[in-house]
Design a protein around this motif. Structure first.
Motif, PDB file in Angstrom:
ATOM      1  N   ARG A 212      -6.707   1.023  -9.894  1.00 46.27           N
ATOM      2  CA  ARG A 212      -6.459   2.255 -11.160  1.00 46.27           C
ATOM      3  C   ARG A 212      -5.171   1.583 -11.729  1.00 46.27           C
ATOM      4  NH1 ARG A 212      -5.655   7.441  -7.721  1.00 46.27           N
ATOM      5  NH2 ARG A 212      -7.814   6.631  -7.062  1.00 46.27           N
ATOM      6  N   TYR A 213      -4.076   1.136 -11.077  1.00 37.99           N
ATOM      7  CA  TYR A 213      -2.849   0.749 -11.549  1.00 37.99           C
ATOM      8  C   TYR A 213      -2.727  -0.677 -12.253  1.00 37.99           C
ATOM      9  CZ  TYR A 213      -1.512   5.425 -10.174  1.00 37.99           C
ATOM     10  OH  TYR A 213      -1.595   6.823  -9.889  1.00 37.99           O
TER      11      TYR A 213
ATOM     12  N   ASP B 114       1.243   6.600  -6.881  1.00 41.73           N
ATOM     13  CA  ASP B 114       0.192   7.502  -6.940  1.00 41.73           C
ATOM     14  C   ASP B 114       0.543   9.018  -6.623  1.00 41.73           C
ATOM     15  OD1 ASP B 114      -3.216   8.098  -5.708  1.00 41.73           O
ATOM     16  OD2 ASP B 114      -2.633   7.601  -7.806  1.00 41.73           O
TER      17      ASP B 114
ATOM     18  N   LEU C 228       2.138   1.665  -3.461  1.00 43.11           N
ATOM     19  CA  LEU C 228       1.275   2.040  -4.428  1.00 43.11           C
ATOM     20  C   LEU C 228       0.836   3.616  -4.053  1.00 43.11           C
ATOM     21  CD1 LEU C 228      -1.083  -0.782  -4.134  1.00 43.11           C
ATOM     22  CD2 LEU C 228      -0.108  -0.086  -6.275  1.00 43.11           C
ATOM     23  N   ILE C 229       0.862   4.190  -3.027  1.00 46.14           N
ATOM     24  CA  ILE C 229       0.530   5.514  -2.745  1.00 46.14           C
ATOM     25  C   ILE C 229       1.512   6.393  -3.176  1.00 46.14           C
ATOM     26  CG2 ILE C 229       0.168   7.316  -0.803  1.00 46.14           C
ATOM     27  CD1 ILE C 229      -0.948   4.925   0.844  1.00 46.14           C
TER      28      ILE C 229
ATOM     29  N   THR D 235       0.783  -1.278  -0.176  1.00 53.72           N
ATOM     30  CA  THR D 235      -0.085  -0.007   0.045  1.00 53.72           C
ATOM     31  C   THR D 235       0.885   1.382  -0.105  1.00 53.72           C
ATOM     32  OG1 THR D 235      -1.653  -1.151   1.337  1.00 53.72           O
ATOM     33  CG2 THR D 235      -1.951   1.116   1.092  1.00 53.72           C
TER      34      THR D 235
ATOM     35  N   LEU E  15      -6.422   1.470  -5.394  1.00 54.45           N
ATOM     36  CA  LEU E  15      -4.909   1.953  -6.033  1.00 54.45           C
ATOM     37  C   LEU E  15      -4.838   0.632  -7.073  1.00 54.45           C
ATOM     38  CD1 LEU E  15      -2.876   3.457  -3.247  1.00 54.45           C
ATOM     39  CD2 LEU E  15      -3.798   4.641  -5.340  1.00 54.45           C
TER      40      LEU E  15
END
Ligand code: DGT
Ligand code: CA
Ligand code: CA
Ligand code: ZN
Length: 580
Positions: free
Chosen positions: A86-87, A20, A16-17, A13, A83
């Protein structure tokens, strides 16, 4: 959920943040929590209901305690899921490449919409990273190497790589006096386009269960071994330097057939076969087919005996996927599968005019040596600028040269004039119709914009098929095994239209493509779409790679009459789409 998994989800996470472009404070708090969970000796699942116990752990605050509770209750983290949606999950795989951190992934995503290892490989291949910030030639080369290493360790190997390894290990094994015969089993024997590991069976006087120690010792000294995974009296497993796992089994001759049958698989075929054996009072194992009641051996030395004792014909390994072959063998209705010797012409090859390494004449001579009666020279068209593809003028000159050489070959091998014509992103074709009209073999292929949507790609390919000079659809999914996924395409719609128009689909036998795959070849046959096979050779020494493709045709249950280039030159030309 164990601590390790919780820690991993938190760390992912955080990554991923960061990809992002999220808040650095948040990123740090996830990373700290991941570390804390990793380090703690408390089994979190046992205390997770008690918030105060969680807060005692250094690095866990109120917010993170709640997240641990969410994970424990639901097995997942909403922030991470959001996320990933999204990716795509491919970005987590990207992060495993050496030297790849969230910042680089973010850069690749922003600049080139790269979100997986396969997409990165494709972007490098297409030169799309050149010129990006922090992406010098050195860095790109490092990435390429990292991808290779990753894919090597992540799993499967191409059939040609596995076959070469099998050849080398077999040659070594056969030098041992107690080993007389070595046979590849498993997915390689079934002709699958990639293999997970290599299964080799060896037999001979030195392979009997109670005296195979010396042979096993010999196997374990095979040159090129990276590490030994397991070593017993009758089985030695090791990795080669390339990371390929090799399982060598030493077997007595009297149970060789049973072992070959068992280790050839597939697993699904074996399960089905064992059930059939049970129904008639037999049990089937890697040692023998035996009677259930008294254990008396019914058959063991050869596969033929075993299948016969089960009331079936022996069947080629390529069919053993539990897709109806057991029933067909019991009805004695197996097809006579196509063989390399049935192929009378190779219809896809390149020369020095584009990206091949040999002249038209050299390709023709090599084809004659393979026993072919005809070939088509199919160099690239001008859209493939990086390989100097042919424009109209050069294409006309090449047709001339091919016609001349065809005469000089005096019928030993017919040489057809062709082209591998780019299907442009909007479905238009790369050369004028007047030029195409003079060619015998127009193969239309997609070589660009693999990222189009399924709808766009389907419309694009369907449009290309409508051009009356297109006779073959080349490598229809564009896949590069272990490197590039097939592009999205409504295969059913394309094959149906091709069948209506009389356009043939190609099975491209180059071992990095093997495209169409076995499943889609079965579909093509079902839909009545004509099929051809071509080697896509870029070197006269590569014509023999046709074998890998023939094995895929066999896996698709194809007989010689299902493939156009098993016919004579005349009958072949007559079977192609009629020109206007
Ligand atoms: P691969 O290596 O992933 O490309 O695929 P295979 O088919 O070579 O699989 P592998 O190497 O695990 O096993 C070789 C053969 O041994 C397999 O095709 C069937 C047989 N076999 C392995 N494990 C089992 C099993 O648990 N049950 C049955 N019936 N057969 C098995
Ligand atoms: Ca295997
Ligand atoms: Ca194996
Ligand atoms: Zn191509």
């Amino acid at each position: 959920m164990d601590n390790r998994t919780m820690s991993r989800l938190l760390a992912e996470t955080a990554d991923l943040i960061e990809i992002d472009g999220g808040d650095s404070f948040r990123i740090r708090s996830y990373r700290r929590a991941a570390e804390a969970v990793e380090q703690t000796t408390v089994d979190l699942m046992t205390v997770v209901g008690d918030t105060s116990r969680l807060l005692e752990i250094d690095g866990i605050g109120k917010g993170m305690a709640a997240k641990l509770q969410t994970m424990a209750a639901t097995g997942t983290l909403p922030q991470r899921d959001e996320l990933l949606a999204r990716y795509g999950a491919g970005v987590l795989e990207l992060l495993k490449l050496p030297g790849m951190g969230p910042k680089t992934v973010a850069l690749l995503w922003d600049a080139a919409r790269v979100a997986s290892v396969d997409q990165l490989a494709a972007a490098i291949e297409a030169g799309r990273l050149t010129g990006l910030p922090r992406m010098g030639a050195k860095q790109i080369e490092k990435l390429r190497k990292g991808i290779e290493d990753y894919q090597r360790s992540a799993g499967r190997f191409r059939i040609d790589v596995a076959e070469e390894a099998a050849r080398q290990v077999s040659a070594y094994l056969l030098k041992f006096p107690g080993i007389q015969k070595v046979t590849p089993a498993g997915s390689l024997r079934r002709g699958r386009e990639t293999v997970g590991d290599l299964d080799l069976l060896a037999t001979g006087p030195g392979c009997a269960p109670d005296r195979a120690a010396a042979a096993a010792e010999y196997v374990a000294s095979c040159p090129g071994i990276h590490d030994i995974i397991a070593k017993g009296e009758n089985k030695v497993s090791f990795h080669t330097a390339d990371g390929l796992q090799v399982d060598v089994r030493l077997l007595p001759a009297e149970s060789y057939g049973a072992a070959l049958q068992y280790f050839t698989g597939s697993k699904a075929h074996n399960v089905s076969l064992r059930q059939r054996a049970l129904k008639i009072g037999y049990t089937l194992s890697e040692w023998a087919l035996a009677r259930l009641d008294d254990g008396a051996i019914v058959a063991a030395a050869t596969e033929e005996e075993i299948y016969a004792a089960l009331g079936m014909d022996w069947m080629p390994p390529e069919l053993r996927e539990n897709l109806g072959e057991i029933e067909a063998a019991a009805r004695h209705e197996l097809p006579r599968l196509i063989e390399r010797g049935d192929i009378r012409g190779d219809l896809h090859m390149h020369t020095t005019a584009s990206d091949g390494r040999n002249s038209i004449r050299e390709m023709a001579e090599a084809a004659a040596a393979c026993g072919y009666k005809y070939i088509a020279i199919t160099d690239h068209s001008k859209n493939m600028a990086m390989v100097h593809g042919l424009d109209e003028k050069r294409a006309l000159e090449e047709i001339q040269r091919i016609r001349e050489l065809d005469k000089q070959m005096e019928g030993r091998v017919r040489v057809f004039a062709g082209v591998e014509l780019d299907i442009l992103p909007d479905g238009r074709l790369d050369l004028d119709d007047e030029v195409l009209a003079q060619m015998d073999m127009v193969i239309a292929s997609v070589h660009s914009r693999f990222d189009q949507s399924r709808e766009e790609m389907t419309v694009r390919v369907l449009k290309a098929l409508e051009n009356p000079y297109v006779r073959v659809l080349g490598h229809p999914t564009g896949r590069l095994l272990l490197r590039r996924e097939p592009f999205a395409l409504d295969m059913g719609a394309v094959l149906r239209r091709a069948a209506e128009l009389g356009v043939a689909v190609e099975h491209n036998a180059a071992p990095e493509r093997l495209d169409l795959c076995d499943r889609d070849l079965r579909l093509a046959k079902e839909l009545g779409c004509p099929i051809i096979i071509g080697s896509d050779s870029h070197d006269s020494g590569n014509l023999g790679k046709m074998d890998y493709g023939v094995r895929q045709l066999r896996r698709a249950w194809l007989a010689p009459e299902d493939v156009l280039n098993t016919r004579s030159a005349k009958a072949f030309l007559a079977a192609l789409r009629k020109r206007p």
